[in-house]
Design a protein around this motif. Structure first.
Motif, PDB file in Angstrom:
ATOM      1  N   GLN A 270      35.891 -57.382  39.667  1.00  0.00           N
ATOM      2  CA  GLN A 270      36.882 -56.802  40.563  1.00  0.00           C
ATOM      3  C   GLN A 270      36.400 -55.433  41.052  1.00  0.00           C
ATOM      4  O   GLN A 270      35.862 -54.639  40.270  1.00  0.00           O
ATOM      5  CB  GLN A 270      38.227 -56.651  39.855  1.00  0.00           C
ATOM      6  CG  GLN A 270      38.952 -57.972  39.632  1.00  0.00           C
ATOM      7  CD  GLN A 270      39.358 -58.643  40.938  1.00  0.00           C
ATOM      8  OE1 GLN A 270      39.819 -57.994  41.867  1.00  0.00           O
ATOM      9  NE2 GLN A 270      39.173 -59.941  41.011  1.00  0.00           N
ATOM     10  N   VAL A 271      36.588 -55.169  42.326  1.00  0.00           N
ATOM     11  CA  VAL A 271      36.201 -53.885  42.911  1.00  0.00           C
ATOM     12  C   VAL A 271      37.381 -52.925  42.807  1.00  0.00           C
ATOM     13  O   VAL A 271      38.500 -53.247  43.206  1.00  0.00           O
ATOM     14  CB  VAL A 271      35.785 -54.054  44.384  1.00  0.00           C
ATOM     15  CG1 VAL A 271      35.432 -52.696  44.994  1.00  0.00           C
ATOM     16  CG2 VAL A 271      34.602 -55.006  44.499  1.00  0.00           C
ATOM     17  N   LYS A 272      37.144 -51.747  42.280  1.00  0.00           N
ATOM     18  CA  LYS A 272      38.211 -50.763  42.133  1.00  0.00           C
ATOM     19  C   LYS A 272      38.652 -50.233  43.496  1.00  0.00           C
ATOM     20  O   LYS A 272      37.825 -50.068  44.398  1.00  0.00           O
ATOM     21  CB  LYS A 272      37.734 -49.604  41.251  1.00  0.00           C
ATOM     22  CG  LYS A 272      37.481 -49.996  39.803  1.00  0.00           C
ATOM     23  CD  LYS A 272      37.043 -48.796  38.978  1.00  0.00           C
ATOM     24  CE  LYS A 272      36.797 -49.186  37.523  1.00  0.00           C
ATOM     25  NZ  LYS A 272      36.358 -48.032  36.704  1.00  0.00           N
ATOM     26  N   GLN A 273      39.941 -49.969  43.619  1.00  0.00           N
ATOM     27  CA  GLN A 273      40.478 -49.452  44.872  1.00  0.00           C
ATOM     28  C   GLN A 273      40.510 -47.924  44.826  1.00  0.00           C
ATOM     29  O   GLN A 273      41.562 -47.285  44.919  1.00  0.00           O
ATOM     30  CB  GLN A 273      41.866 -50.041  45.131  1.00  0.00           C
ATOM     31  CG  GLN A 273      41.810 -51.534  45.449  1.00  0.00           C
ATOM     32  CD  GLN A 273      43.171 -52.085  45.807  1.00  0.00           C
ATOM     33  OE1 GLN A 273      43.900 -52.583  44.957  1.00  0.00           O
ATOM     34  NE2 GLN A 273      43.518 -52.010  47.077  1.00  0.00           N
ATOM     35  N   ASP A 274      39.318 -47.356  44.663  1.00  0.00           N
ATOM     36  CA  ASP A 274      39.162 -45.904  44.681  1.00  0.00           C
ATOM     37  C   ASP A 274      37.796 -45.587  45.286  1.00  0.00           C
ATOM     38  O   ASP A 274      37.141 -46.470  45.864  1.00  0.00           O
ATOM     39  CB  ASP A 274      39.303 -45.313  43.268  1.00  0.00           C
ATOM     40  CG  ASP A 274      38.326 -45.917  42.259  1.00  0.00           C
ATOM     41  OD1 ASP A 274      37.318 -46.533  42.685  1.00  0.00           O
ATOM     42  OD2 ASP A 274      38.563 -45.791  41.044  1.00  0.00           O
ATOM     43  N   ARG A 275      37.361 -44.360  45.179  1.00  0.00           N
ATOM     44  CA  ARG A 275      36.098 -43.955  45.801  1.00  0.00           C
ATOM     45  C   ARG A 275      34.932 -44.792  45.302  1.00  0.00           C
ATOM     46  O   ARG A 275      34.023 -45.122  46.078  1.00  0.00           O
ATOM     47  CB  ARG A 275      35.834 -42.463  45.531  1.00  0.00           C
ATOM     48  CG  ARG A 275      34.591 -41.930  46.246  1.00  0.00           C
ATOM     49  CD  ARG A 275      34.318 -40.471  45.892  1.00  0.00           C
ATOM     50  NE  ARG A 275      33.102 -39.980  46.532  1.00  0.00           N
ATOM     51  CZ  ARG A 275      33.057 -39.410  47.720  1.00  0.00           C
ATOM     52  NH1 ARG A 275      34.171 -39.261  48.416  1.00  0.00           N
ATOM     53  NH2 ARG A 275      31.903 -39.003  48.222  1.00  0.00           N
ATOM     54  N   GLY A 390      41.786 -45.743  47.895  1.00  0.00           N
ATOM     55  CA  GLY A 390      42.436 -44.510  47.479  1.00  0.00           C
ATOM     56  C   GLY A 390      42.277 -43.421  48.522  1.00  0.00           C
ATOM     57  O   GLY A 390      42.510 -43.642  49.716  1.00  0.00           O
ATOM     58  N   ASP A 391      41.848 -42.244  48.071  1.00  0.00           N
ATOM     59  CA  ASP A 391      41.675 -41.110  48.991  1.00  0.00           C
ATOM     60  C   ASP A 391      40.344 -41.164  49.736  1.00  0.00           C
ATOM     61  O   ASP A 391      40.108 -40.358  50.638  1.00  0.00           O
ATOM     62  CB  ASP A 391      41.765 -39.784  48.209  1.00  0.00           C
ATOM     63  CG  ASP A 391      43.169 -39.542  47.650  1.00  0.00           C
ATOM     64  OD1 ASP A 391      44.137 -40.029  48.268  1.00  0.00           O
ATOM     65  OD2 ASP A 391      43.285 -38.876  46.609  1.00  0.00           O
ATOM     66  N   ALA A 392      39.467 -42.068  49.372  1.00  0.00           N
ATOM     67  CA  ALA A 392      38.163 -42.183  50.033  1.00  0.00           C
ATOM     68  C   ALA A 392      38.294 -43.027  51.297  1.00  0.00           C
ATOM     69  O   ALA A 392      38.924 -44.079  51.292  1.00  0.00           O
ATOM     70  CB  ALA A 392      37.137 -42.808  49.098  1.00  0.00           C
ATOM     71  N   THR A 393      37.722 -42.544  52.392  1.00  0.00           N
ATOM     72  CA  THR A 393      37.819 -43.223  53.682  1.00  0.00           C
ATOM     73  C   THR A 393      36.470 -43.224  54.383  1.00  0.00           C
ATOM     74  O   THR A 393      35.480 -42.690  53.857  1.00  0.00           O
ATOM     75  CB  THR A 393      38.845 -42.518  54.593  1.00  0.00           C
ATOM     76  OG1 THR A 393      38.298 -41.246  55.009  1.00  0.00           O
ATOM     77  CG2 THR A 393      40.167 -42.293  53.865  1.00  0.00           C
ATOM     78  N   LEU A 394      36.456 -43.769  55.585  1.00  0.00           N
ATOM     79  CA  LEU A 394      35.200 -43.787  56.344  1.00  0.00           C
ATOM     80  C   LEU A 394      34.692 -42.381  56.635  1.00  0.00           C
ATOM     81  O   LEU A 394      33.499 -42.185  56.886  1.00  0.00           O
ATOM     82  CB  LEU A 394      35.360 -44.572  57.643  1.00  0.00           C
ATOM     83  CG  LEU A 394      35.993 -43.869  58.845  1.00  0.00           C
ATOM     84  CD1 LEU A 394      35.603 -44.610  60.128  1.00  0.00           C
ATOM     85  CD2 LEU A 394      37.483 -43.816  58.730  1.00  0.00           C
ATOM     86  N   PHE A 395      35.565 -41.367  56.570  1.00  0.00           N
ATOM     87  CA  PHE A 395      35.122 -39.993  56.809  1.00  0.00           C
ATOM     88  C   PHE A 395      34.254 -39.474  55.660  1.00  0.00           C
ATOM     89  O   PHE A 395      33.583 -38.459  55.797  1.00  0.00           O
ATOM     90  CB  PHE A 395      36.338 -39.074  56.999  1.00  0.00           C
ATOM     91  CG  PHE A 395      37.138 -39.399  58.228  1.00  0.00           C
ATOM     92  CD1 PHE A 395      36.744 -38.939  59.473  1.00  0.00           C
ATOM     93  CD2 PHE A 395      38.260 -40.192  58.148  1.00  0.00           C
ATOM     94  CE1 PHE A 395      37.463 -39.257  60.613  1.00  0.00           C
ATOM     95  CE2 PHE A 395      39.000 -40.510  59.277  1.00  0.00           C
ATOM     96  CZ  PHE A 395      38.596 -40.044  60.516  1.00  0.00           C
TER      97      PHE A 395
END
Length: 432
Positions: A270-275, A390-395
């Motif tokens: 499973q891939v974590k939903q964070d950075r 989470g708080d990590a995005t394409l930016f």
């Protein structure tokens, strides 16, 4: 409102979470005449088994309901929403994926009016037995059209091999049989559960003033009443952690001039939903660029031999509850193509393609594509709205790409590419 400036991109992102839970992100782009907005709910085709808002027991709704709901949202008692957008000079659309449903518009003027229209129509459902029955015929024709599309069949063929239990194996639009079961009550049930503002986000990018735009959005939301926010409970089948439930090979015949071959690799973890999840996805992309990108020795060798042509490529899907890679192309010999791909995958971590020099080259190419993509308002909005890290995005991707090492790539190759996780699906020309 939070303000974050990304120096490496020269972009300033404004974010806020409203009192009703709606997450808003605003990106002013100086020099752009157009504004693009996308309103997204974290709800897609795989979310067919859940506990409805205010209830205690799990329920299962017909396959294809998320896509059906998207279609019906534009149909209101007093007319078609597309006409309203048209009066304000906007182009509007919507789409449903495995994990989300998005509603959008682009316009060069009347931004406030178009934003109001977007928010109002998505937050005001209208379904009747008569309109639902009418839509079944329309979507049924759409499903039959995709059933005749070889590339669509190839994609879902490999997904069904990799995920014989998970609802990702089912066409996003469902089947003719499943949508026949959908009722207006089903649509309202799904809507009330998944279209709560706390499960949604709004991204606006382009020729906007962030403070003024946020005031418009906040004022609009303050006029509406929503049920209290509650965690959404979804249920998915248990997947074999060793890949033993994967179907290793299937072949079908279709009326095509040339065969098609696809090799799929299922992520068994499973891939974590964070950075860390975004870092993982980015590292996987770099790995496949190294192994199969058009500047790799593998690609050039197979191309020169005629095993692959310009139709060859790969795609990577990293979503909540599932992730997989698919490498495919048209070919006169599907078995030869899949064998060649698997031979490369079998020794991926030790491949001579994986060198520090090549990684730096591939990273520079990836950074170039990313920076160029920031000229596309649609790319920015759709990527930001669809990712769940989470708080990590394409930016954050520039920094993430720069920090990935060759060791990281090799570790991901060893953990992701396993023989037990590989499957093959072929389409061969139908004789006669």
């Amino acid at each position: 409102m939070q303000v974050k400036h990304y120096k490496n991109l020269d972009e300033t992102l404004y974010t806020d979470t409203l009192a009703n839970g709606l997450k808003v992100a605003l990106l002013p782009k100086a020099g752009f005449h157009k504004t693009y907005a996308v309103f997204t709910t974290n709800y897609g085709s795989i979310d067919s088994k859940f506990v409805p808002l205010g209830q205690q027991e799990l329920t299962t709704v017909p396959d294809g309901i998320a896509h059906f709901l998207e279609h019906k949202m534009f149909d209101k008692k007093d007319g078609d929403v597309f006409e309203v957008f048209g009066r304000y000079g906007a182009s509007s659309n919507a789409f449903t994926s495995f994990t989300r449903t998005s509603y959008l518009f682009s316009a060069t003027n009347h931004v406030q009016e178009n934003l109001t229209t977007l928010l109002d129509f998505v937050q005001d459902p209208y379904f009747t037995p008569k309109t639902v029955a009418k839509e079944k015929g329309i979507i049924g024709q759409e499903i039959e059209m995709y059933d005749d599309d070889p590339n669509w069949r190839l994609f879902f063929g490999i997904v069904q091999n990799l995920y014989p239990k998970h609802p990702v194996r089912i066409d996003i639009a469902g089947t003719v049989e499943s949508i026949a079961k959908i009722t207006a009550d089903d649509l309202y049930l799904a809507y009330q559960t998944f279209y709560h503002p706390s499960n949604m986000n709004l991204f606006v990018v382009g020729n906007i003033d962030a403070n003024e735009t946020l005031k418009w959005i906040t004022a609009n939301q303050e006029t509406k009443t929503f049920a209290p926010a509650a965690p959404i409970q979804r249920q998915f089948p248990t997947e074999a952690v060793d890949g033993s439930d994967i179907i290793p090979y299937r072949v079908i015949e279709m009326p095509v001039n040339r065969g098609k071959s696809v090799v799929g690799i299922k992520g068994l973890d499973q891939v974590k939903q964070d950075r860390s999840g975004l870092v993982y996805r980015t590292t996987l992309n770099l790995l496949f660029d190294l192994l199969f990108g058009d500047s790799s020795a593998n690609y050039l060798r197979l191309y020169d031999k005629g095993v692959i042509d310009d139709t060859f490529g790969y795609e990577l899907n990293v979503e909540r509850t599932f992730h997989f890679a698919a490498l495919s192309g048209d070919t006169d010999n599907p078995q030869e193509l899949s064998d060649a791909i698997i031979a490369i995958l079998d020794h991926a971590a030790a491949s001579p393609e994986l060198t520090a020099d090549r990684l730096e080259l591939v990273k520079k190419e990836a950074l170039g594509r990313l920076l160029q993509s920031f000229n596309s308002l649609e790319f920015i909005a759709n990527e930001y709205s669809g990712d769940h890290f989470g708080d990590a995005t394409l930016f954050d991707l520039v920094q993430i790409i720069e920090q990935i090492t060759l060791t990281d790539v090799k570790q991901v190759a060893e953990s992701f590419i396993r023989q037990a996780a590989i499957s093959v699906f072929h389409i061969e020309p139908k004789e006669g």
